[in-house]
Design a protein around this motif. Sequence first.
Motif, short mmCIF file in Angstrom:
data_model
loop_
_atom_site.label_atom_id
_atom_site.label_comp_id
_atom_site.label_asym_id
_atom_site.label_seq_id
_atom_site.Cartn_x
_atom_site.Cartn_y
_atom_site.Cartn_z
N ILE B 86 -0.61 -7.00 37.34
CA ILE B 86 -1.06 -6.26 38.73
C ILE B 86 0.46 -5.55 39.36
O ILE B 86 0.47 -5.05 40.18
N GLY B 87 1.58 -5.67 38.48
CA GLY B 87 2.87 -4.92 38.90
C GLY B 87 2.94 -3.75 38.83
O GLY B 87 1.94 -2.83 38.37
N PRO B 88 4.11 -3.14 38.97
CA PRO B 88 4.43 -1.57 39.07
C PRO B 88 4.25 -1.10 37.49
O PRO B 88 4.49 -1.80 36.47
N PRO B 89 3.82 0.10 37.64
CA PRO B 89 3.96 0.86 36.15
C PRO B 89 5.06 1.04 35.81
O PRO B 89 6.23 0.76 36.38
N ILE B 90 5.30 1.34 34.44
CA ILE B 90 6.41 1.61 33.54
C ILE B 90 6.93 3.09 33.85
O ILE B 90 6.24 3.89 33.53
N ASP B 99 15.33 -0.42 22.73
CA ASP B 99 16.39 -1.71 22.81
C ASP B 99 17.40 -1.72 23.40
O ASP B 99 18.28 -0.72 23.73
N GLY B 100 17.70 -2.67 24.55
CA GLY B 100 18.58 -2.53 25.22
C GLY B 100 18.44 -1.81 26.72
O GLY B 100 19.41 -1.88 27.44
N CYS B 101 17.39 -1.33 26.84
CA CYS B 101 17.00 -0.70 28.12
C CYS B 101 15.74 -1.20 28.84
O CYS B 101 15.14 -1.75 28.05
N ASP B 102 15.70 -0.95 29.90
CA ASP B 102 14.38 -0.86 30.67
C ASP B 102 14.02 0.28 31.17
O ASP B 102 14.59 1.39 30.72
N ASP B 103 13.10 0.35 32.02
CA ASP B 103 12.43 1.74 32.17
C ASP B 103 13.32 2.72 33.16
O ASP B 103 12.87 3.87 33.33
N THR B 104 14.58 2.04 33.48
CA THR B 104 15.46 3.14 34.14
C THR B 104 16.59 3.51 33.54
O THR B 104 17.53 4.27 33.79
N GLY B 105 16.73 3.02 32.17
CA GLY B 105 18.05 3.20 31.47
C GLY B 105 18.53 2.05 30.95
O GLY B 105 17.97 0.87 30.99
N PRO B 106 19.61 2.01 30.01
CA PRO B 106 20.30 1.07 29.47
C PRO B 106 20.68 0.04 30.41
O PRO B 106 21.07 0.15 31.63
#
Lengths: 229, 149
Positions: B86-90, B99-106
Motif C-alpha cells: 500500500i506504499g508509495p509508487p516507485i 544496483d546501488g540505487c533507489d528510485d531517486t538515484g545512487p
Amino acid sequence: MAEIDDTEVSIRSERLQNVIQALSYASVDEFESCIILLEKNEGEDEFKELETAFAIFVQELSEAKKEVARALTRAEASNRELEAKLETIEMQQAAIRELSTPIIEVWAGVLCLPVVGVVDSQRSAEMTETLLETIVAKQARTAIVDITGIDVMDTKTADHFIKMARAVRLLGAECIVSGINPGIAQTLTHIGVDLTGVRTMRSLRDALQFHLKETEQLAATHHGRKDHL
Amino acid sequence: MDEARVRPRVRVFPVEHRNDSVLIAPQARRLARQFGLSARRAAEVAIVVSELASNIAKHGVRGDLTIILDDDPPPRGTLTVLARDIGPPIKDLATAMTDGCDDTGPIDPALLLHRGGLGTGLGAVLRLSDRFDYQELPEGKEITARFFR
C-alpha cells in the motif's frame, strides 16, 4: 370507542413512599433492596400490579447490568491476552534476527559464522555489519564463514559477500570462506570478483583443521625460538 | 480432448514486519520444490521472495506476498510471485532497479548499511526471475516475478 376507566384508586401515603424509596435504591444499582421493598406488601389491589411490574422490570435491569459487567471483564482479559501475544511476537522477531546470524567463538580468537537459509541483499548487509563488529569486539584473528548451507546467491549479493571477506582482512584478521558450491563458484567467477586475501576451503571441517595446523606450526616455531635463547 | 483443468494453487502471506521475509522465504522455497522446480531454481525463488517481502516492509508500509502455482499450459506451468503493498509508487523504475540505487538515484555508500540493504534487491529480482512486471495500483503498487517450470 374505548371505555375510559375513571375510577380512582387510593392508597396509603406510606405505600407511595415505599415505591419512591424503591426507585431511589434502583437508581444507585441496589437492586436487591429495591425488590425487597416492592414485594413487601401482600394483597391483590391494583397498585400491587404496579409494584409487581416495577419489581420485574428492576430484576431484568439487574440481570442486564450483570451481563454487561461480565462481558466487560471478558473483553479486558482478551485485551490483556492480545497485548501479551504482541509482546511475544516482538521478542520472537528479535530472536529470529539474532538466530539468522549466529557468530560462534569456537575458540580464543576464532569466530565461526555458519550461514544457512536464504541470503538476500539485506541479510548480506546485516551479516557484514555484525561480523566486523564482532571481530573487533572479540579481538578475533580468524573468521571462518561457512556457506555450505547456501545453494544460490544473486551476483550482487555474492559480490558484497566477497567484499565482506576482504573487509575482514582490513581489520587485521584472516577470513576463510568455506563450503562454496559449484553454483556459487560459477557466480563468483562470472562477476570477476577479486579473491585476493580471501582463503577458501571446501568445508568447515577443513577450515578448522587448517587453522589448527597453522596455529600449531606458529606455536612450534615460537617454542623453537625460545629454546634457542 | 478434455483435460481435467486443475485450478492454480494460491498461497497468500501477509507482510508487515521487517523479519517476515525470514519466515516466508523458506515456505516459498518448499512450494517451489513441490511445484517441481530444481533445488537451485527453488532457492532463487526464495531469494526473490525474500527481496520483495523485505521491500514491502521497508518501503511499502504493509502488504502481502502471494505465490501462485499454475500448471497451465502443461507441461510447463508458471510459478508467480506477486508482491503487493500500500506504499508509495516507485518514482523512477529504471533507476530503482539499478544496483546501488533507489528510485531517486545512487545511494550514498555510507548510508547503505544504515538502510538495511545494498540497493540491489530489485536488480536481483530481475536477474533471477524469468519475467518481471511492475504495476501502480490505485492504493499502492504491485510487482510480479514469474518463474517458468
